[in-house]
Design a protein around this motif. Sequence first.
Motif, mmCIF file in Angstrom:
data_model
loop_
_atom_site.group_PDB
_atom_site.id
_atom_site.type_symbol
_atom_site.label_atom_id
_atom_site.label_comp_id
_atom_site.label_asym_id
_atom_site.label_seq_id
_atom_site.Cartn_x
_atom_site.Cartn_y
_atom_site.Cartn_z
ATOM 1 N N TYR A 71 0.844 -1.204 0.000
ATOM 2 C CA TYR A 71 0.000 0.000 0.000
ATOM 3 C C TYR A 71 0.874 1.247 0.000
ATOM 4 C CZ TYR A 71 -2.255 4.040 2.068
ATOM 5 O OH TYR A 71 -2.665 5.326 2.314
ATOM 6 N N TYR B 67 -5.203 -2.389 -1.396
ATOM 7 C CA TYR B 67 -5.971 -1.281 -1.964
ATOM 8 C C TYR B 67 -6.656 -0.423 -0.915
ATOM 9 C CZ TYR B 67 -9.364 1.297 -4.764
ATOM 10 O OH TYR B 67 -10.104 2.296 -5.337
ATOM 11 N N ASP B 68 -7.444 -1.024 -0.018
ATOM 12 C CA ASP B 68 -8.242 -0.216 0.896
ATOM 13 C C ASP B 68 -8.552 -1.029 2.151
ATOM 14 O OD1 ASP B 68 -10.482 1.041 2.246
ATOM 15 O OD2 ASP B 68 -10.791 2.234 0.454
ATOM 16 N N GLU C 128 -12.402 -0.533 3.276
ATOM 17 C CA GLU C 128 -13.328 -1.180 2.357
ATOM 18 C C GLU C 128 -13.318 -2.685 2.549
ATOM 19 O OE1 GLU C 128 -14.064 -0.294 -2.177
ATOM 20 O OE2 GLU C 128 -12.400 -1.702 -1.966
ATOM 21 N N SER D 255 -5.951 3.935 2.389
ATOM 22 C CA SER D 255 -6.789 3.652 1.222
ATOM 23 C C SER D 255 -6.192 4.271 -0.033
ATOM 24 C CB SER D 255 -8.203 4.204 1.440
ATOM 25 O OG SER D 255 -8.971 4.090 0.266
ATOM 26 N N ALA E 8 -8.266 4.390 -2.707
ATOM 27 C CA ALA E 8 -9.468 4.720 -3.468
ATOM 28 C C ALA E 8 -9.347 6.133 -4.032
ATOM 29 C CB ALA E 8 -10.705 4.614 -2.574
#
Length: 459
Positions: A281, A303-304, A307, A380, A382
């Motif tokens: 990350y 990624y997140d 989430e 995150s 995103a």
Amino acid sequence: MKPGRADLIAIAVLITIVFTISAGCTGPAQQSQDSNAITEANESAANSSSLIFADPEFAFELRRTLGATYSGEADIGECLATASRIDEGDFESWYSEWKKTADAIRNAGDESLAAGHNVTAMEAYYRAATYYRTAEFFLHGNSTDPRIVETWEKSREAFRDALALDDVPYEIVEIPYENTTLPGYFYMVDDSGAPRPLLIIQTGFDGCQEELHPYAMEGIKRGYNVLTFEGPGQGEVIRVQHIPFRADWENVIEPVVDYALNRSDVDKDRIALWGISLGGYLAPRGAAYDPRITALIADGGTYDVGENLLRNLQEGGGEAANMTEEDLKEWLQTDPVEFNEAILEAMDNDTGTRWLNENGMFVFNVSTPAQFWAKWMDFSLAGIAENISCPTLVTAGAADHFDPDAEQAEELYDHLTCERELIIFSDEYGAGSHCQLGAFGQSFASKFDWLDEKMGMKG
């Protein structure tokens, strides 16, 4: 919305299951994204990776230490003998037995050095550094435990004593960062001072940069100068400077690249960044804001955090299934007593959950599980991953217990708009574990071959 007691327990249980974001092939180079293959690999890994320990967390950390044998920085007999003396799931036993082995190998190195056997001493010091680092791993439940810094210092000292006897040119460097510096090592192919492509390598949620030495030596073999460093929440920076993790890692990568560009032995047009574990990350986050990065490896891709956690809550049903990611984060920021009690209870019953939350509170410099998870939810990509412009390799392991079914890696890959490749390593030949630890031959072959292609280093 505030969840009820039953939902609190469900959330705690789901977090226990999903500590996926910690940090974090039919042949070695041919990978599969087939979900059935991933499921089969997970099942086979569960049966094959325990070796001495049935406890999954102890088994994984033993595998991690055994992986250092690939570069001569551990030895199989020493590792297995040490592990056989450890009480299953007992953090104190883990510390005392690895410390005992580290001390013995360190003393043997000292004796060899005194007798003029420099190579033997160097090899012993590298192994001792690994064993001290392994010993310290589970101590973070009490952030004031003096053994954390004492044992880490012994590991670093042994490592630097080994470096001083090695024949690879290097510098111990300090990288300007805000009102302090970040520690680093700069390894050189030779001492000519000629500009060469640079590979920057960073660790993740629970690593120290000395563990990156095998990666650096593989880079040296291939003609790269290599810079490793520790940022907030890592290594010396959390243990001595007490600077915790931050989600906006672009503010860490920028000064690291600035430092590199000020060196005359760096090819300014060829700078690669490799992030390992949670570095999967951190490195993409940095590269998204820094066009000076010319190639990126997210190993394994993340990624997140929020989430991923929220998806599991929604699948669990109940009132908590209606929470949004922002709801969950805001609620955790209130430091709910019920949540902390539920997590602490789960920690009493599961070694992996205990380690995850103890280390999380340590590296984020907070005192409760809720505070740790609230901060971690900021991690995150995103709306950010799309800004990465350099060629990017995303990796995952089919049997990676931190990213089951490679969901995080695939999501990062799906959101990239740059030139990209995804490699999911199967466990057929033991490479399906987290970051391919314990299978460095396959790991380095695939990842460095990709990097060499993108950096013009073939041959």
